[in-house]
Write an enzyme that holds these catalytic residues in place. Structure first.
Site, mmCIF file in Angstrom:
data_model
loop_
_atom_site.group_PDB
_atom_site.id
_atom_site.type_symbol
_atom_site.label_atom_id
_atom_site.label_comp_id
_atom_site.label_asym_id
_atom_site.label_seq_id
_atom_site.Cartn_x
_atom_site.Cartn_y
_atom_site.Cartn_z
ATOM 1 N N SER A 120 -2.068 33.679 8.708
ATOM 2 C CA SER A 120 -2.162 34.689 10.018
ATOM 3 C C SER A 120 -2.164 36.063 10.278
ATOM 4 O O SER A 120 -2.318 36.956 9.479
ATOM 5 C CB SER A 120 -1.580 33.432 10.840
ATOM 6 O OG SER A 120 -2.757 34.145 12.527
ATOM 7 N N HIS A 121 -1.305 36.309 10.468
ATOM 8 C CA HIS A 121 -0.922 37.205 11.093
ATOM 9 C C HIS A 121 0.659 37.649 10.361
ATOM 10 O O HIS A 121 1.067 38.724 10.431
ATOM 11 C CB HIS A 121 -0.743 37.711 12.947
ATOM 12 C CG HIS A 121 0.167 36.445 13.137
ATOM 13 N ND1 HIS A 121 0.010 35.381 12.971
ATOM 14 C CD2 HIS A 121 1.669 36.200 13.103
ATOM 15 C CE1 HIS A 121 1.375 34.867 13.736
ATOM 16 N NE2 HIS A 121 2.759 35.074 13.366
ATOM 17 N N ASP A 286 -6.476 40.198 14.048
ATOM 18 C CA ASP A 286 -5.100 40.082 12.828
ATOM 19 C C ASP A 286 -6.111 39.850 11.792
ATOM 20 O O ASP A 286 -7.358 39.447 11.281
ATOM 21 C CB ASP A 286 -4.549 38.429 13.786
ATOM 22 C CG ASP A 286 -4.469 37.434 13.555
ATOM 23 O OD1 ASP A 286 -6.509 37.354 13.545
ATOM 24 O OD2 ASP A 286 -4.610 36.225 13.705
ATOM 25 N N ASP A 288 -6.484 36.792 9.659
ATOM 26 C CA ASP A 288 -7.546 35.467 10.126
ATOM 27 C C ASP A 288 -8.751 35.762 10.681
ATOM 28 O O ASP A 288 -9.923 34.973 10.779
ATOM 29 C CB ASP A 288 -7.360 34.254 9.550
ATOM 30 C CG ASP A 288 -6.531 33.761 10.912
ATOM 31 O OD1 ASP A 288 -6.143 34.316 11.586
ATOM 32 O OD2 ASP A 288 -6.661 32.298 11.327
ATOM 33 N N ASP A 290 -8.051 35.624 14.128
ATOM 34 C CA ASP A 290 -8.494 34.443 15.321
ATOM 35 C C ASP A 290 -7.029 35.389 17.165
ATOM 36 O O ASP A 290 -7.629 34.420 17.794
ATOM 37 C CB ASP A 290 -7.737 33.342 15.137
ATOM 38 C CG ASP A 290 -6.501 33.247 15.165
ATOM 39 O OD1 ASP A 290 -6.209 33.850 14.129
ATOM 40 O OD2 ASP A 290 -5.585 32.026 14.052
ATOM 41 N N ARG A 291 -6.769 36.326 16.343
ATOM 42 C CA ARG A 291 -6.085 36.388 17.421
ATOM 43 C C ARG A 291 -6.765 38.351 17.810
ATOM 44 O O ARG A 291 -7.161 38.825 16.753
ATOM 45 C CB ARG A 291 -5.081 36.245 17.037
ATOM 46 C CG ARG A 291 -3.539 35.583 16.811
ATOM 47 C CD ARG A 291 -3.149 36.368 16.911
ATOM 48 N NE ARG A 291 -1.724 34.618 15.999
ATOM 49 C CZ ARG A 291 -0.408 34.608 16.201
ATOM 50 N NH1 ARG A 291 0.341 35.451 16.838
ATOM 51 N NH2 ARG A 291 -0.235 33.346 16.229
ATOM 52 N N LYS A 385 -9.019 29.732 18.098
ATOM 53 C CA LYS A 385 -8.806 30.991 18.976
ATOM 54 C C LYS A 385 -10.061 31.370 18.687
ATOM 55 O O LYS A 385 -10.672 32.318 16.754
ATOM 56 C CB LYS A 385 -7.731 31.356 19.454
ATOM 57 C CG LYS A 385 -7.222 31.693 18.266
ATOM 58 C CD LYS A 385 -5.546 31.713 18.132
ATOM 59 C CE LYS A 385 -4.133 31.953 17.439
ATOM 60 N NZ LYS A 385 -3.967 30.451 17.064
#
Length: 565
Positions: A120-121, A286, A288, A290-291, A385
């Site tokens: 992710s982030h 981010d 991937d 999703d944010r 998300k």
């Protein structure tokens, strides 16, 4: 053309310690995943948990955010999937699929599930982080019953089944199908199915008219993550945003040395431009995808406010033309969304951190829009998300507010201020203390937990400069899922004051080194004269109380957080 037989082999292995998935899968340093059969063990453990009859001939979606080791890991997954009976794997071109796009593909193709390769982030590169998680057939993260079962498998695994001639045989750069006897890999376009879904949700023609206005300029920062691939196709090709306004849109294995976390600390290029007033709307996503972070001209939209504003403007979005089923937020997120649900007279849910809790509510047809304070926003169009969705939602809201081009432009700041005037404002902030020694993190949490357990916190009063805070309630948040009746305990320490203000303490499970202590502050104001203060100034006394109660500075020797949201 003759389809080659699978050449399967059984590898002997031993368990690796610490392969317990957190709220977003298993995240460790790349070097740990590269250690022997570490990755193989976890992947095989996923298949060991799944029903053999369901695996046989099933379709699996695989992809990731493009970070270092993604392509090698994908080839390993191909081999293990083939040997365990999977019939077909769908993989994004060059191994790239955003987490929201994977959810969309799983749902559209009726796949068994997905294996997502992302941290992710978190930072990437040879010395950075790597991650893997399993999503189920609804397109969302696996529930705790499955992740716990996977972990139990990792503690006793003794063999791995792998088709050796599949590993390394798939050219991820070319769209098309590679066929073996009883096993197929299809390299799919990373964007097309997801873009088609977005076009069914939003009025792209209306957004395109907004983008074409001379008094509106949009800027997007992909932070060298996977959404760079989506930005050029969606924002530029479909919505008309100039390519020059899309920055850091070439995916990089180490995110160009950056930290792909869309916040005020780690997106300095975008934040600087917005603070200088160069753009009317600036957004980031981010690693991937999703944010998301949304900025107006010299104005930051707090993620808790963002989901509340989207929900209160739901009629701007064609997908919600029949109304909203319900709203939900994670427990640490500010209570701004609660007020919208109350106003709309629709169901509201407060859940633990982790998107899988929203998924249950969506599958039961009781939830439409939801969000987390950690820059996560989404709806029931998928079960993750979705950063690009949230950005499109804001563009749609702006387009509706500015439908009459003859009138002065209505800014993001104006829309948020309108929202505060109607509902009041939740002053909200989060402090992240990253890579704290795990023992020290546990000690901080124990100080607060002990005060909750022995009830010594109840009734404590704090007075300063005319402000008074009295602790009315304190607990360790527990969630009873209204759909599957499961119980999730120890989800965060809550201190609730008599005026409704909250302090929350959590140890995050999304890092790979040490612990991240997260402290959240939430204070509601209704009087218009108090709606437009500086957040940190307004919360200063509440923040000092939080540090005093936890002895955080004394225990960790940290005088400042790494990140302030």
């Amino acid at each position: 053309m003759i389809e080659p037989e699978l050449i399967t082999k059984t590898l002997e292995t031993k368990p690796f310690s610490g392969q317990k998935p957190g709220t977003s899968g298993l995240r460790k340093k790349v070097t740990e995943f590269q250690n022997g059969l570490y990755l193989h063990n976890f992947v095989q453990s996923i298949f060991n948990v799944l029903d053999a009859n369901e695996l046989k001939g099933a379709t699996l979606v695989v992809g990731g955010d493009g970070r270092f080791y993604n392509k090698q890991a994908i080839q390993v997954i191909f081999g293990i999937a083939a040997a365990n009976g999977i019939g077909k794997v769908l993989v994004g071109q060059n191994g790239l699929l955003s987490t929201p796009a994977i959810s969309a593909v799983v749902r559209a193709r009726r796949a068994l599930g997905a294996i997502i390769l992302t941290a992710s982030h978190n930072p990437g590169g040879p010395n950075g982080d790597f991650g893997i998680k399993y999503n189920i057939a609804n397109g969302g993260p696996a529930p705790e019953s499955i992740t716990n079962a996977i972990y139990q498998q990792t503690t006793k695994i003794s063999e791995i089944r792998i088709a050796e001639n599949v590993v390394g045989a798939i050219d991820l750069s070319k769209l098309g199908v590679t066929q073996f006897k009883s096993f197929t890999v299809e390299v799919i376009d990373s964007v097309s199915e997801y873009a088609t879904l977005l076009k069914s949700i939003f009025d792209f023609n209306q957004i395109k008219s907004l983008v074409a206005r001379k008094d509106f300029v949009f800027n997007f920062d992909a932070m060298s993550g996977v959404t760079g691939v989506y930005a050029s196709r969606i924002f530029s090709d479909l919505l008309g945003v100039p390519l020059a306004n899309l920055i850091n849109c070439v995916p990089s294995e180490d995110f160009n040395g950056g930290h792909p976390d869309p916040n005020l600390t780690y997106a300095p290029e975008l934040v600087d431009k917005m603070n200088k007033g160069l753009f009317d709307c600036g957004c980031a996503s981010d690693g991937d995808g999703d944010r998301n972070m949304v900025l107006g001209k010299r104005f930051f939209v707090n993620p808790s406010d963002s989901v509340a504003v989207i929900a209160s403007n739901y009629q701007s979005i064609p997908y919600f033309k029949s109304g909203l089923k319900g709203l939900a937020r994670s427990m640490p997120t500010s209570a701004a969304l609660d007020l919208v649900a109350k106003d709309l007279k629709i169901p509201f849910f407060e859940v633990p951190t982790g998107w899988k809790f929203f998924g249950n509510l969506m599958d039961a047809n009781t939830l439409s829009i939801c969000g987390e304070e950690s820059f996560g926003t989404g709806s029931d169009h998928i079960r993750e998300k979705d950063g690009i969705w949230a950005i499109c939602a804001w563009l749609q809201i702006l387009a509706v507010h500015n439908a009459d081009a003859a009138k002065p432009f209505v800014s993001i700041e104006s829309i948020v201020h309108q929202h505060w005037r109607k509902y009041g404002r939740n002053y909200y902030s989060r402090y992240d203390y990253e890579e704290v020694d795990t023992k020290l993190g546990d000690e901080v949490m124990k100080v607060v937990s002990d005060g909750i357990t022995d009830r010594s916190l109840i009734g404590r009063s704090f007075n300063k400069d005319g402000q008074t805070y009295v602790i009315e309630h304190a607990d360790n948040f527990e969630y009873k899922d209204p759909i599957d009746k499961s119980v999730s305990s120890n989800q965060g320490l809550r201190i609730i004051f008599s005026d409704g203000s909250r302090i929350i303490y959590r140890l995050s499970g999304t890092g790979s080194t040490g612990a991240t202590i997260r402290v959240y502050f939430d204070k509601y104001e209704r009087e218009e004269s108090k709606l437009f203060n500086d957040t940190q100034t307004h919360l200063k006394f509440l923040i000092s109380i939080a540090l005093e109660l936890s002895k955080l500075t004394e225990i960790t020797k940290r005088t400042e957080p790494n990140v302030i949201t």
